[in-house]
Motif scaffolding. Structure first.
Motif, PDB file in Angstrom:
ATOM      1  N   ILE A   1      -4.929  -5.291  -2.310  1.00  0.00           N
ATOM      2  CA  ILE A   1      -4.591  -5.954  -1.040  1.00  0.00           C
ATOM      3  C   ILE A   1      -4.315  -4.920   0.046  1.00  0.00           C
ATOM      4  O   ILE A   1      -4.857  -4.994   1.148  1.00  0.00           O
ATOM      5  CB  ILE A   1      -3.362  -6.882  -1.190  1.00  0.00           C
ATOM      6  CG1 ILE A   1      -3.612  -7.944  -2.267  1.00  0.00           C
ATOM      7  CG2 ILE A   1      -3.045  -7.562   0.150  1.00  0.00           C
ATOM      8  CD1 ILE A   1      -2.473  -8.925  -2.440  1.00  0.00           C
ATOM      9  N   SER A   2      -3.471  -3.926  -0.290  1.00  0.00           N
ATOM     10  CA  SER A   2      -3.157  -2.927   0.740  1.00  0.00           C
ATOM     11  C   SER A   2      -4.413  -2.141   1.109  1.00  0.00           C
ATOM     12  O   SER A   2      -4.643  -1.815   2.269  1.00  0.00           O
ATOM     13  CB  SER A   2      -2.026  -1.995   0.277  1.00  0.00           C
ATOM     14  OG  SER A   2      -2.335  -1.374  -0.950  1.00  0.00           O
ATOM     15  N   TYR A   3      -5.264  -1.869   0.117  1.00  0.00           N
ATOM     16  CA  TYR A   3      -6.544  -1.200   0.411  1.00  0.00           C
ATOM     17  C   TYR A   3      -7.337  -2.010   1.433  1.00  0.00           C
ATOM     18  O   TYR A   3      -7.750  -1.502   2.475  1.00  0.00           O
ATOM     19  CB  TYR A   3      -7.376  -1.022  -0.868  1.00  0.00           C
ATOM     20  CG  TYR A   3      -8.783  -0.548  -0.580  1.00  0.00           C
ATOM     21  CD1 TYR A   3      -9.072   0.803  -0.451  1.00  0.00           C
ATOM     22  CD2 TYR A   3      -9.818  -1.459  -0.404  1.00  0.00           C
ATOM     23  CE1 TYR A   3     -10.346   1.227  -0.152  1.00  0.00           C
ATOM     24  CE2 TYR A   3     -11.101  -1.047  -0.104  1.00  0.00           C
ATOM     25  CZ  TYR A   3     -11.363   0.303   0.021  1.00  0.00           C
ATOM     26  OH  TYR A   3     -12.633   0.722   0.335  1.00  0.00           O
ATOM     27  N   LEU A   4      -7.531  -3.285   1.121  1.00  0.00           N
ATOM     28  CA  LEU A   4      -8.387  -4.124   1.970  1.00  0.00           C
ATOM     29  C   LEU A   4      -7.760  -4.349   3.350  1.00  0.00           C
ATOM     30  O   LEU A   4      -8.463  -4.385   4.353  1.00  0.00           O
ATOM     31  CB  LEU A   4      -8.667  -5.463   1.276  1.00  0.00           C
ATOM     32  CG  LEU A   4      -9.563  -5.353   0.036  1.00  0.00           C
ATOM     33  CD1 LEU A   4      -9.578  -6.672  -0.739  1.00  0.00           C
ATOM     34  CD2 LEU A   4     -10.990  -4.951   0.415  1.00  0.00           C
TER      35      LEU A   4
ATOM     36  N   ILE B   1      -5.921   6.211   0.901  1.00  0.00           N
ATOM     37  CA  ILE B   1      -7.045   5.262   0.874  1.00  0.00           C
ATOM     38  C   ILE B   1      -6.549   3.869   0.482  1.00  0.00           C
ATOM     39  O   ILE B   1      -6.981   2.859   1.027  1.00  0.00           O
ATOM     40  CB  ILE B   1      -8.138   5.745  -0.117  1.00  0.00           C
ATOM     41  CG1 ILE B   1      -8.787   7.026   0.387  1.00  0.00           C
ATOM     42  CG2 ILE B   1      -9.196   4.664  -0.328  1.00  0.00           C
ATOM     43  CD1 ILE B   1      -9.626   7.755  -0.667  1.00  0.00           C
ATOM     44  N   LEU B   2      -5.600   3.820  -0.450  1.00  0.00           N
ATOM     45  CA  LEU B   2      -5.057   2.538  -0.907  1.00  0.00           C
ATOM     46  C   LEU B   2      -4.072   1.938   0.097  1.00  0.00           C
ATOM     47  O   LEU B   2      -3.505   0.866  -0.146  1.00  0.00           O
ATOM     48  CB  LEU B   2      -4.368   2.705  -2.267  1.00  0.00           C
ATOM     49  CG  LEU B   2      -5.301   2.870  -3.470  1.00  0.00           C
ATOM     50  CD1 LEU B   2      -4.517   3.283  -4.709  1.00  0.00           C
ATOM     51  CD2 LEU B   2      -6.059   1.570  -3.748  1.00  0.00           C
ATOM     52  N   GLY B   3      -3.865   2.628   1.199  1.00  0.00           N
ATOM     53  CA  GLY B   3      -2.970   2.085   2.216  1.00  0.00           C
ATOM     54  C   GLY B   3      -1.504   2.270   1.867  1.00  0.00           C
ATOM     55  O   GLY B   3      -0.637   1.550   2.373  1.00  0.00           O
ATOM     56  N   LEU B   4      -1.200   3.239   0.997  1.00  0.00           N
ATOM     57  CA  LEU B   4       0.193   3.421   0.554  1.00  0.00           C
ATOM     58  C   LEU B   4       0.964   4.403   1.419  1.00  0.00           C
ATOM     59  O   LEU B   4       2.073   4.791   1.095  1.00  0.00           O
ATOM     60  CB  LEU B   4       0.228   3.858  -0.916  1.00  0.00           C
ATOM     61  CG  LEU B   4      -0.322   2.816  -1.893  1.00  0.00           C
ATOM     62  CD1 LEU B   4      -0.259   3.329  -3.312  1.00  0.00           C
ATOM     63  CD2 LEU B   4       0.452   1.502  -1.774  1.00  0.00           C
ATOM     64  N   ASN B   5       0.369   4.805   2.547  1.00  0.00           N
ATOM     65  CA  ASN B   5       1.070   5.691   3.486  1.00  0.00           C
ATOM     66  C   ASN B   5       1.850   4.898   4.533  1.00  0.00           C
ATOM     67  O   ASN B   5       2.208   5.410   5.579  1.00  0.00           O
ATOM     68  CB  ASN B   5       0.085   6.643   4.166  1.00  0.00           C
ATOM     69  CG  ASN B   5      -1.133   5.913   4.706  1.00  0.00           C
ATOM     70  OD1 ASN B   5      -1.366   4.753   4.378  1.00  0.00           O
ATOM     71  ND2 ASN B   5      -1.906   6.566   5.537  1.00  0.00           N
ATOM     72  N   ARG B   6       2.082   3.624   4.248  1.00  0.00           N
ATOM     73  CA  ARG B   6       2.897   2.804   5.147  1.00  0.00           C
ATOM     74  C   ARG B   6       3.656   1.788   4.280  1.00  0.00           C
ATOM     75  O   ARG B   6       3.402   1.681   3.075  1.00  0.00           O
ATOM     76  CB  ARG B   6       2.047   2.068   6.178  1.00  0.00           C
ATOM     77  CG  ARG B   6       0.876   1.288   5.581  1.00  0.00           C
ATOM     78  CD  ARG B   6       0.315   0.252   6.549  1.00  0.00           C
ATOM     79  NE  ARG B   6       1.194  -0.905   6.646  1.00  0.00           N
ATOM     80  CZ  ARG B   6       0.793  -2.102   7.065  1.00  0.00           C
ATOM     81  NH1 ARG B   6      -0.452  -2.286   7.457  1.00  0.00           N
ATOM     82  NH2 ARG B   6       1.628  -3.117   7.103  1.00  0.00           N
ATOM     83  N   GLU B   7       4.579   1.060   4.915  1.00  0.00           N
ATOM     84  CA  GLU B   7       5.292   0.000   4.200  1.00  0.00           C
ATOM     85  C   GLU B   7       4.701  -1.364   4.526  1.00  0.00           C
ATOM     86  O   GLU B   7       4.106  -1.553   5.596  1.00  0.00           O
ATOM     87  CB  GLU B   7       6.773   0.023   4.597  1.00  0.00           C
ATOM     88  CG  GLU B   7       7.542   1.109   3.901  1.00  0.00           C
ATOM     89  CD  GLU B   7       9.049   0.873   3.963  1.00  0.00           C
ATOM     90  OE1 GLU B   7       9.474  -0.100   4.588  1.00  0.00           O
ATOM     91  OE2 GLU B   7       9.780   1.686   3.372  1.00  0.00           O
ATOM     92  N   TYR B   8       4.871  -2.287   3.607  1.00  0.00           N
ATOM     93  CA  TYR B   8       4.427  -3.658   3.822  1.00  0.00           C
ATOM     94  C   TYR B   8       5.624  -4.581   3.652  1.00  0.00           C
ATOM     95  O   TYR B   8       6.334  -4.494   2.644  1.00  0.00           O
ATOM     96  CB  TYR B   8       3.340  -4.040   2.808  1.00  0.00           C
ATOM     97  CG  TYR B   8       2.102  -3.198   2.953  1.00  0.00           C
ATOM     98  CD1 TYR B   8       1.056  -3.608   3.781  1.00  0.00           C
ATOM     99  CD2 TYR B   8       2.001  -1.970   2.302  1.00  0.00           C
ATOM    100  CE1 TYR B   8      -0.067  -2.818   3.948  1.00  0.00           C
ATOM    101  CE2 TYR B   8       0.884  -1.169   2.471  1.00  0.00           C
ATOM    102  CZ  TYR B   8      -0.149  -1.598   3.289  1.00  0.00           C
ATOM    103  OH  TYR B   8      -1.254  -0.803   3.463  1.00  0.00           O
TER     104      TYR B   8
END
Lengths: 208, 208
Positions: free
Chosen positions: A201-204, B77-84
């Motif tokens: 999800i975070s990837y997309l 790439i997985l978007g883990l450089n931010r918080e959700y």
């Protein structure tokens, strides 16, 4: 029909057919064309015909599929014409959630044992099943035939317990531990790696 | 790099790379060849090189991959450089299990709200977060930015709540309800259909 020709992509669509056909039955729908089924399920009509043709010749030109017959056939293909004795190892958050989820029972997966190493949990009951000490697992497996084990233990103990389970004759493993298990070729492992699912999800969200 | 060229099969392997690289870091491994990584992770070395090449030029001939650099890059790439900011709708078995699973926090998915319709649950706390009435959801979404909603409600209410979530600006849905949600194209949906996962085990056990 050659069993080996059926890809896992087709196999993973089968439970979805089963779910939609069940809904149709509940709504008293007797027959359905691949086109109508396509509108409901979201696969193309040609995909549906192709998928189902892997397992036999179900539809009739101009008539479509008999919903009940197709449902029964798919249940049979999915192995739901029998019961499975299942146990849960690890009665933490996920283990308890799975134990409490009644729907698996209805599908024929009978919960026959729950195990944990935590003295605070051992002896407590979930749905009338007493949580047993994991130390007792190999003895339990000698006394009771278990088909499927649901692995909800921390990753560090997952492989060790897997070895005990396989020695005890367990044929299928539903693995919620975030680790890739090493098993003999004849043992079925289905992983539910929740973190990996969340990370897509975070990837997309980031790539849009 | 063309974003559209990356298949979901590659995307679904990325969290596994992330997990194995993290383990290597924990074990103080500085660099690794695609061949060594292959032995650990179970993909072929050529598969690994091909996957990683989708995102850039990471390895060096004769040196391999720098573990920390590659780990950081894959996290990015997985978007883990931010918080959700995430919320859970449905504090039943699965909802509670997900809420209690601390690891998602560590990955940057911060739980900011839990909702349920059950008066017996409303007001109780899970990990210091009070369970709120689902009726309050649209107001909550107006006041707080929520990135991802974790849907753990029965299938009959899943679509209705999904509509509220999307109206409220939620961009990603992690759906545990056994139903296929209808959403606009820009909304990310990742399904965890547990029954479907379990049925692949019975299928495979029966087809051997």
């Amino acid at each position: 029909m050659d069993k080996k020709k059926i890809s896992m992509a087709v196999v993973r669509r089968l439970p979805k057919y089963q779910r939609y056909l069940k809904e149709l039955m509940v709504n008293d729908v007797d027959r359905i064309s691949s086109k109508e089924l396509s509108e409901k399920i979201g696969f193309t009509a040609s995909q549906i015909r192709q998928d189902l043709n892997c397992f036999g010749d179900f539809g009739q030109q101009g008539y479509g599929y008999n919903v009940k017959d197709l449902y029964n056939k798919i249940c049979e293909i999915l192995g739901l014409n029998r019961e499975y004795s299942t146990i849960i190892i690890g009665a933490g958050n996920i283990g308890q959630a799975v134990a409490n989820y009644m729907n698996f029972d209805k599908l024929g997966f009978k919960l026959t044992g729950i195990f944990d190493i935590n003295p605070k949990l051992i002896g407590l009951k979930i749905r009338d099943i007493e949580i047993m000490d994991t130390d007792y697992l190999d003895k339990f497996l000698k006394e009771s035939k278990v088909d499927i084990a649901i692995l909800c233990v921390p990753k560090n103990s997952a492989q060790r317990i897997t070895n005990v389970l396989i020695d005890g004759g367990v044929q299928g493993l539903w693995n919620f531990a975030p680790v890739d298990l090493v098993v003999p070729e004849n043992i079925i492992v289905e992983n539910v790696h929740l973190s990996e699912s969340l990370l897509t999800i975070s990837y997309l969200m980031n790539r849009r």
